[in-house]
Each structure stands twice: as C-alpha cells, then as structure tokens.
Design a protein around this motif. Structure first.
Motif, PDB file in Angstrom:
ATOM      1  N   HIS A 105       0.871  -1.176   0.000  1.00 16.70           N
ATOM      2  CA  HIS A 105       0.000   0.000   0.000  1.00 16.70           C
ATOM      3  C   HIS A 105       0.909   1.227   0.000  1.00 16.70           C
ATOM      4  N   VAL A 119      -5.565   9.053   3.370  1.00 18.53           N
ATOM      5  CA  VAL A 119      -6.689   8.157   3.093  1.00 18.53           C
ATOM      6  C   VAL A 119      -7.902   8.623   3.895  1.00 18.53           C
ATOM      7  N   ILE A 137     -10.944   7.667   6.270  1.00 19.23           N
ATOM      8  CA  ILE A 137     -11.215   6.641   7.279  1.00 19.23           C
ATOM      9  C   ILE A 137     -12.594   6.898   7.863  1.00 19.23           C
ATOM     10  N   ALA A 165      -7.562   0.934   5.040  1.00 24.08           N
ATOM     11  CA  ALA A 165      -7.092   1.406   3.734  1.00 24.08           C
ATOM     12  C   ALA A 165      -6.760   0.243   2.807  1.00 24.08           C
TER      13      ALA A 165
END
Lengths: 380, 380, 380, 380
Positions: free
Chosen positions: C172, C177, C179, C296
C-alpha cells in the motif's frame, strides 16, 4: 519486685532490637507481622493507655496523634491505623520511639512508689504483654529477613548445637485432672478458670520431632500424598506450593536467627503449620495431643523440651474454658475475642523470654501460620 | 428394611427436586453450594463407586466420563471437576442424570437380595449420605433463589405458623456424662467412639432464639457494636456489610422456602453465622452451649425444638473424639479430614429429612456460613 | 426492508439458540460472558426500552421486574442485576423469555407500519445490536462448553475444511486516506466521523496467520521467551499459564463449534489474545497493522479472509475519531464509554452474521481477551 | 559536557534523597511505587550493568548479589527480586547504597576520558534514565507519606503561590504536522521515528485546569454522575470510593511536597487519573487533546504551563510510532514493551528535573494512576 520485672522487661525489649538498623526496624513483611519499631511503640502505648493515663495524675500523652498509630486491636480505644500498613510508618522514627519509651518509663517510675493495686495489676499485665511482643519481634524480623534474598542473620554467632534425647513414649493414666491456672502468680485471663477435665489414658512423646525425622517424612513424599492431610491443609499445600518447612531452603540448609545454617538432624523441627504437624503425625502413626493432655503430662519426669525449643501445636482449638469471662474494660479484648479459628500451642520456644511461659500457658495461632517457632510433640 | 430405606431415600431426593426446572437444577450460586442436579448425580455416583463397582459382578459404569464430574472430594478416587465450576455442567442434562439414577437404582435392586454384609453397610451409609444432600439441595437452591431479584418461591404453599414456647432455663447438674454414639443403629464415624466427658453444672434454654428476640438485638445496634463480636466476626460484619440475617430483607420481610413472607416474631431465627450467634448470646448475657452440654441436655423433658427447626451452633469446634479413627478406604475421607476450622452444630432443621438426625449427630460448618438453617439455643 | 431485516434478525437469534437445552442457555462461565438466554432477553429488552415504550402508544412493559434483569450497562436506565450473576437467573425460564420475544415482536409489527423516523432508526440500531449479540451468543456458549470436561459440540456437523491461500505481502503506498463511515447505510456511531488520515507506505499480508504457522511459533518456544512479549502480555502468560491458544488442547486437537477436531494447519489461528498476536508478529519479524492501515488496505484485490474467518487484532487502541460525539439519550452509552483500555479488531469472523460487518467496522476487546474468534493478519 | 551532565545528575539524586531518613528511604507504599533507596541503587545498577561491565576493563561488580535486587524489569538480564517486595530490602542499608553510588561514580570517572562512543551514548541514556527516577523518587515518597496519618512534609518550606493566567482557547489550523524527535540531541527511542501526521483544526487551552475549576466539578456532583465517565472510570470511582483527587483531604486542604496546605484555587489540579481528567473534560464541554495535537500546539506563543506544573493526560494511548524499532540489547526493553494499556502524558511537572523534558517527550501511565503530578489541559 514489680519494679524489677518492669525494668528488666523494658530493657530486654531494647536489647532485642539492638542488632537492628533503623531500616530493619521498619520492616513489615506481611499483614500478620509487625515492624520491630511498632512492637517497641505498641508495648509502650499499652502502659501509657492502660496505666499512666488513668492512674498517674497529671500525665500527658507523649504525642496525641500516636495512640491511633500504636493501638493494635482495641475497638474500645478508638480507630486504629490499618494493620497491614504498619510498615509505612517511617515517622515517628526509631529514635523518637525510643524517646517515647524513655518518657513512659520515667512516668512509670514516678507512679510505681504509690501505684494503686489495680494499676499494679495492669503494670504486671503490661510486662507479660511486652514479653509476648518480645517473641513476636523476633519471629517477625526473622520472617522479614527471610524475604530478603541476602538472608541476613539477626545474630551472627553460631547456633547452639542441639542434642535430641532418645525418643520414648511417656504413659499417662488419664482420669480427672485439673486444668488451668490456680491464681498463684500471674496468668492471662484465658488460662482460667481452673477446672476439671476427664482424660482417657494416653501416651505422649518425651521430646519434639526432630529435623531428621521430618526430613524422612519429606523424603517419603509427605507433601505429595493428600490422604495424610486435613482437607484445608492439602488445599494450603497446593495453593502455596509448600514442599518443606517455611525456612528450609531448597539446597538443604535452614534459615534462622543465626542466618543460613546446615540442617541439624537432632534439632526440633520448627516453623511448621498446624496442618504440617497433623500430616506428620498421621504419617508417623500418631496424633497431636490435646491441650489438656499436654498440660496433664508436662510434669512427667522425662518430659523434655517442654518450653525451651518450640511451641507445640495441640489438637485443641482455642476456646473459652467453662465459666470464662473476659476482664472488664479495654483489657477484656486481650484474649477472648480471638477464641475461634485458631489452634492452641503449648510450651514455649527458644524465643520466649525466660520466665514468661507456664504449664497452663495457652498460645494460639491460625492453623496455616508457619512463621513462629512452632513444632510437634506426638501423642497416641 | 434396608431395601425400604434405600427406596424411600432415593424417591425423596427426586421429590425434593420435582419443583425445580432444568434451569433451576443447574444453579450454583457460590463455590460452597452445588446445583440440585449435581446433588442428584453425586449421591448416585456414591452408590455406583462405593457399592456397585466393587460388589455387583459385571456392573458397568453408566458413563466412564462421569465419575470425574460427580466425585465431590475423595482424593483416593482420582481427579475431580473443580467444585466452583459445578454450575457449568449443562451436560449431562437433568434428564440424563435421572436416567443415571434409574440405572443405578436398578443395579442396586439387583444386588440387594444377595448383597454381602460390607456392601449393606455401605448402602446404608449411602442412604444417610443422600439424606445429607437432601438438606443441602434445599439450602443450596434457596441460596441460589436468594440471588435472583425475582426471589422465586421453592414452595408456593404458605409457611407453617410458628409457636414459640415460653422461654425457660433448664438446669443440668453436670458431672460425668457419656458422649457419642453407642453403636446401636446407624451413625457416622465422627459420632464415635462413645466416651465420657466431665461437665460443670449449666443451664440451657428450652427453645431457640426467636426472630422477635433477634430483631431486638438488631434494633439495639447489635451489628454496630464491635465489643459484642469475636474479632473474626466483626471483620466479617465490616467486610460483608452484614446488617441482619442472610435472608432478612431490607423491608422487614424474610425470604425462605415459601418465598418472601412477613417476619414471624415467634419463629426461630435462622440463616445465622456462628459469629452472629455468639454476638447475640453476648448481648443477651448468655453463651452458646458446648456440643457436649447440648448432647447431655437434649433429653431433658422440656427441651423443645431439638431437631425440627434449625441446627444449633455450639461453642465446640469440630475435632476428633478421643480414639477416633476414620474408616478404611475411600469412605475414610468422609468426615475426618474436615476436622479443623469448623464449628459443630447440633440438632436438626426443618430441612433435615425425617429420621436422619440423632442426639449424637454432629453437623459442622465454617463459622462464617450463613446459608444453612442454623440458629441459636442459649446456655449459661 | 426494515421489516425484513427485523424479521430475519429476530429469527436468526432463535435459530442460533435452537441447538441449546434450557440448561445450556443458562450457562455463564465468566463475568465477561453472558448466558444465551440473557442474550435472547437483552436484545428484546433493547427494542422494548428504546423503541416500544417511547414510540408505541399504549405499550405495556412485558414484566416490569425484567428491565432491571436485562439492562446490560445503561446507567441512564436505572440499576441493573450484577453482570457476573447473570447465570443465576433460572427464572424467568427460557420459555418465558421466548414468550417475551414473541410479545415484543408482535408489538414491533404493530408499530412498524406507522413508525416515526426516529423509531425506525432505533429499530435498525436494534437489529444491528442484536446481530452483535448473535456472535456473542456463540462465543459465550463456546467458552462455557470449553469449561465442561465433556467438551460438547454446539454443532455436530463436521467443520468446513480450510484452504489457506499462499501467503503474500500486499503493498500500500500510504498517503492521505479517508477513514470511517460515509453515512450511506447503517453504521455505529464509533465508525465516524469520516475523516482523513496520513499513512506511511506499508505492506500487509494477503491472509491470516494459520494454525500451522502458529504451531511453529509454539514449537520454537514462543510462550517461553519473554523478549517476544509486551510486558503485560508476559505477565499474563505467567499468571495464567498460557501455553497455546485458548481452545487448543494438550493432545494437539482443537475445540470449537464443531466439538473437538484435529488441528487444521491451513485454518486461521483463532481465540488469540492481542498479546499473543503481538508476540507472534514479533517472532515472525513483522507487526500488527493499525486499524487505519487495515481499512485502507482491505479493498486491495488480493486481500483475502477479510471478514469471514476471524477478527483481526490491530495495533490501534480503541479511541474516538476526531470530532466523535455519542448520540443523545441512552444509546449514547452504546460505544463511547468503552473507549479506553481496549484494542480495535477489524474484519469479521465465521460467527459474524452475514451482512453485519463493514470495512469501517470497529470491534474492540481488552488485550487479554481470548474467547473470541480473534486472529492475526501481519503487516510490516 | 557529558561529564557535567553525569556529575550534576548523580548529585541531584542525592540531593533529592537528602531530606529522607533511612526509614523514609525504605518505604514502599504500593507495588507501583519504589523506595527512595531502591531508586538510588537501581539508577546506579543501570550504569554498572549497561556501561561499566561491558566498557570498563577490569571493572568488578560492587556486590554480585545486588544486580538481582536492583534490576527493575529487564528480562534479558536475569531473574529479579519481586517488585512488590522492594520495600523489604532493609539490607543493603542506605549507607551501603550510597557507597555503591560512590564506587560506580568513581569507575565512571575512570572510564569517561577514554569512553568509546557507544558507551557515551549509554552514559547519556543513564543520565536521562536517572532523571526519570528523580521524579519517581518524589512521587513515590509523596505517596508513601500520604499513607502515614501524620502526613509528614517532604519539604517544610512554604509552597510557591500559583498564578493562573486567564483561560483562553488557542487555535491551531491542523494540517500535516511533523511529530517526534528530529535526532538533534538526546531523546528516548519512543519519541521516534519522526513522522508526519494529519490533524483537523482544533483549539487548545492556554493553561491547565485549576483546583478552583476542579472544585466546581466536584461541587456539581461530578463524582456521582456516571454519564460523565468512561465505563472503566466509573467502575474505579465506585470500587475505590473516589470523591476527589488523590491528595485532597476531606477537610478541604491538600497534601503535597510541602505537607498539608490550604487549597490554592489558582494552582493546577494534580494527582488526577486519566479517568478523572476525561470526566472533567466531559463536564466542561471539552475533551483532552491527542498527543499529536499537544505536540503541534505546544509551541504556540500563549501556550502556558507547558512543562513546569503537571503532566497533561492526552487522549492517545501509548503505541509505537510508524517504523518504531526498539534498540538492540537490554536497553531495547526500556520503552517498547510497555506500549499497551497506558495513556500518554505530555509536558512535564514541577517534579521533573530541569532540562529533562522536551516537546516530543512521551510520558505514560495506566489510566487509573493518580499518584503522579498529572493534570488536565483541555482541547475542543
């Protein structure tokens, strides 16, 4: 003579504490034990509270905050510092406690020449009370030292060498016997009233069980065989992981007042719980005497090691004698309120101050207690 | 006649369990209590293990995994399911346990016509053992129900109305008395050997202390006055927050087998610990009798409520009689190994099966136990 | 559709309880677990209290004594039966609890056609709440059965055979990201507010650690090497005597919903504590992912066993997301007040009801808990 | 400069212990606290074990029996004296421990002129380690003194008078911030690796919550309202009977290093648990900052009382930063193994030695701990 007893008793306590550092005197290794400093102060508080305050006109309490610290268990004398926290009293210091002792000793000296009779009785009680704490001071510091990996010696001198008499069974015919104190001289309230009891014929050992004999019990798997044990005893063995007496080390040596020493096979085994005493007796095909058998037999001519080695667990639980009444006032809490859940030990130990014990003396501890100088005399 | 005893005993146990649902029979509310289902199974295991396996040729154990579940405390019979986890045995089901009972009953019926004498002795013991568990089944389920805020009634019928005789002191002259069972008819090993004891003259109450009298003790502050209590008792009062007997509710009503009921002032007070019994006696200016006094006095003409209301705490700790030897084999673990740390209760209770108790019967519980039908008879 | 969800959820709970006897449904094997019967009743109480009483005109509480029994932890809803005593509620019976369910189901059916929007939200919450208890019902009964030496099987059918994909590391890239839940569809309050987090690049395993891999850790002495463990974890190993996962038997077999089975080397290891998960990761030269990394990564194409085998311990403690506010009213106690001292688990398990879990779902348990279907996915 | 740091650090520890008697230095009032004498010896053992033995040719351990006594928690360095029994080490004496310090100081002085680089790093670590114990020495002796009814003062001088700035909210815009130590100068391993984190905009208080403000919370019933508390916190309130901060007395005064003093309404409230900090914040309509918010904000111009009054509980649990790796060797046990079950505190306190703390410093304690100088800074 009371003056002499008082002076000697007070001095002996200080002498017992003399080998201890300020730090040693502070140690409390379990809730059941007390710091040496606390013993020094509590015995002093006893005189101050029971004797000086009521009987010495104009006496001022040394420090009004202290009675709360040094009252042991007298509900009638107000709230107390929690027992398990006695080891947290770095203040007052050992030096201050010694000053407290001197202050109270001086006041007692003032009082003595014209002390009324009741106060003289209480002073005598205070002396015997302090003698009890002299033994506890030793057993408690020994327990505390046993928790230190350095295993310090209380007394660096070599221990006396034991000599066990040849074991023999002494016969007693039983019948009606008189039990308890006759009132001549001092005794605690729990030793009376004197009364009669009926005994069946029995035999009792002339001496205590030795370390060598107890080692045979261990070697024979005594700590692994549940059928030898009382149910509560076996539960204790498992829960506490008992494998040998409290102060026997894994390497075969034994810890005591003289530090770590080789096991002396002829010395009486000590620091046993009642449970271990019973299991040993079962294994040996015998039993423990009752406290009445012990008292009836202790005058037999060949009865050795009566009071100079180890207290002797009896099969008797601690209960009031017929007609027992605690004394009036605070001292009534001295003995009576503990009369359940404990076993009587008779005799006396190497840590008992000379002159303290009597044939009628009733010591008592819970059955799991194993930090006292407690051993076994067999009966059958 | 042994056949009759066996049949009646086995049937009575089932009858006692009849009002219970499968869920009720599963309840274990504390380590000291057991589920009703466990009582049903354990008493059956006792017959299977002690009687059928050794004496019925070709007998097959009902389920070889079960002895481990239903052995109570016999170390000589192998490992056991932990006592505090008996309530976690949802399997076997109550239905399966009843099938176990039927299986063992049938096998006992096969054995009985040609049962050897030793096995007959063990069958008789098994019956008396089961009778003990009948009372425990009731006291244990009552404790479990007391933990349910719904306070369910074991028996929805109204309770019998008590009638207290006028209190009176019965005099006993003391002297040498015979104590223990004489061997005619069944007795447990702990009731012997029969022997002589010497008693001082004493008085004993003709009846038990009533709820009304005990309420006076409470109203007078009995639970707040440390000087009335043994030291361990006062510690229990404070640690457990005791303010009244175990099943007395805050609102003044009382919980029991018949559910919640108004306090009946004439009924004997029950569900008392030894500590409460002693504190009450102290407050009342009396004391508890010893077990020997109780046994000597229980035949006096006016001695009421001997065995039909509540067991009566005595001042005697549970100890072996002179010359006591446990039976050989596993049943030797029945009684002797519990002889420390417990107090003797004498008499019998409303939950004791008819015919079970005797004047020489020695019941015993730890001094803090308060879930039995245990009350107080005073002496002085 | 809410109607369907409600009907299906309520029916599924009953179906899960169907294999259990009345006695099974009563079992509480530790304070952290609850009886199946209690789960059946508590989930019903939730609907009654949160939905019916406020929103269904004329609704009468089924039994006014029961809310106290079946309130789990809502301080705002009054006093509760103590959690560790839930297993003592033999009354109400399972049958009565099922009647309670039917009564509440009927009332909900009455309400649904004209239920106001807030009540519909609460009904939906009640369904998801009940789904959580469906999993707990299974984990709790499994723990209870594990305490029975007979080790009964919840489901006598053979277990599915596992097939572990070849292990691979998924990359990754990290970065910012999103959340948390976006508000489309149901989510618990603790899944929001949706917010951004910044991740460093990381790798995560495509599958869970298998039993075979974990057995290697054990064989390599994993449970004897303190340096692999967190300090609290090593303390737990020593205090509890842990030597293998909770349901691995000494003989190498594994206990589970299908009873005792041979160890399946390809199956994910389960019933692990967080401590064991961390120690394994340390031994394997890896670490646990944070809950943000997990969320993620869980959408990566090769990410297997996301939610169908075992919950996956993360390195994240359970804490509020930025801006988190509990709901108003009693349901505000649902999640927020547990946000300390617990670790987040992500994913879902074979015991999670279909449709219950989401990528944003936050399960949480104390680090020592090991009776859940909890396993390990490694990161690095 | 390392020489100066070492000399100053070692001297400061002795200075802190100077007001203590031998008995004071022996006190251990709970398992989490250690005697002052133990702190003196343990910090010395750290230098001896980590620096002298590996790096000073010919160094002889001062007493080979002591490392076992003074190893705190390093599993890789062998067995240790049990932590709760540190207070039982009356031997070695305080005097002997001071001789130990002198011996090690002399050996360090020998080593320093030609100490290799790794050893210099370890000496620096040893200094910062000892500074941590300087604060613990104070918090531990204060706790011990708080258990003595005489409430002795560590420092008889009057306390400084506090002056609270007017409360204000400082705005932080959020965004990507750098967290953790940049490697210039000393830092503990748990402060790195330095990494980026993403923050939402937030506000933080310019100062700590005062005693006056906290008294309002108490007066408003804060300790009686469960809805203000985390679940574990409310359980602690009930189980421990918390009604006010640890050292606030019933009479309204406050115990501290300067003995019993009147409450100073402007002084920061201290000796709070995390639970109390959270409950206060909830009551005040605010929350605790995360440790990242704290670190990002602590450089704001008006940010007062950053490190000179009380450590500040954060909402962050103690966990490894991304990429964290403990150091190799025994010092790797220093921090990492405690990274579960604890909350991070930021800042510093009046008991923190000057120069010890940094903006990146991560202190940590279990959420129930309340014997530290721990207070509250609000965020929202």
């Amino acid at each position: 003579m009371l003056t002499d007893l008082l002076r000697a008793t007070r001095a002996h306590t200080l002498a017992l504490a003399a080998p201890l550092s300020d730090e040693d005197a502070q140690l409390q290794s379990m809730p059941d034990a007390s710091p040496a400093k606390w013993h020094l102060a509590h015995t002093t508080w006893f005189f101050e509270t029971m004797v000086l305050t009521p009987y010495l006109r104009g006496y001022c309490v040394f420090d009004e905050r202290w009675p709360r610290l040094f009252n042991s268990y007298y509900e009638s004398l107000g709230p107390r510092h929690a027992r398990p926290q006695r080891g947290l009293l770095s203040r007052p210091s050992l030096t201050e406690v010694k000053a407290y002792r001197a202050h109270v000793d001086a006041a007692l000296a003032d009082l003595l020449p014209h002390a009324p009779a009741e106060s003289r009785t209480l002073i005598e009680l205070g002396c015997h009370h302090e003698q009890q704490h002299q033994e506890l001071l030793l057993t408690d510091i020994l327990h505390a030292f046993s928790c230190n990996p350095l295993l310090p010696a209380y007394d660096a001198a070599p221990p006396p060498k034991a000599a066990a008499p040849e074991q023999a069974w002494l016969k007693h015919p039983g019948g009606i016997v008189s039990i308890g104190h006759d009132g001549n001289g001092f005794a605690f309230d729990n030793e009376g009233p004197r009364h009669q009891a009926l005994l069946a014929p029995f035999e009792i050992s002339n001496r205590l069980v030795t370390c060598g004999e107890y080692a045979d019990f261990i070697d024979a798997g005594g700590y692994r065989e549940p059928l030898l044990w009382l149910s509560d005893g076996w539960a204790a063995v498992q829960a506490q992981g008992w494998q040998r007496p409290a102060y026997w080390l894994e390497d075969g040596r034994v810890f005591g007042l003289h530090g770590v020493q080789p096991l002396d096979a002829d010395a009486p085994v000590m620091q046993l719980s009642f449970y271990e005493a019973c299991a040993y007796a079962e294994w040996a095909g015998a039993r423990l005497p009752t406290e009445f058998e012990w008292e009836a037999a202790c005058g037999l001519p060949a009865f050795a090691q009566a009071a100079d080695q180890a207290w002797q667990w009896t099969r008797s639980s601690y209960a009031p004698y017929p007609g027992f009444k605690p004394a009036a006032g605070a001292v009534g809490e001295y003995n009576g309120k503990f009369m359940v859940g404990q076993q009587v030990l008779r005799g006396g130990s190497l840590a008992t101050p000379p002159g303290h014990a009597r044939p009628t003396y009733r010591n008592f501890f819970p059955p799991a207690a194993r930090w006292q100088f407690s051993g076994v005399r067999l009966a059958r």
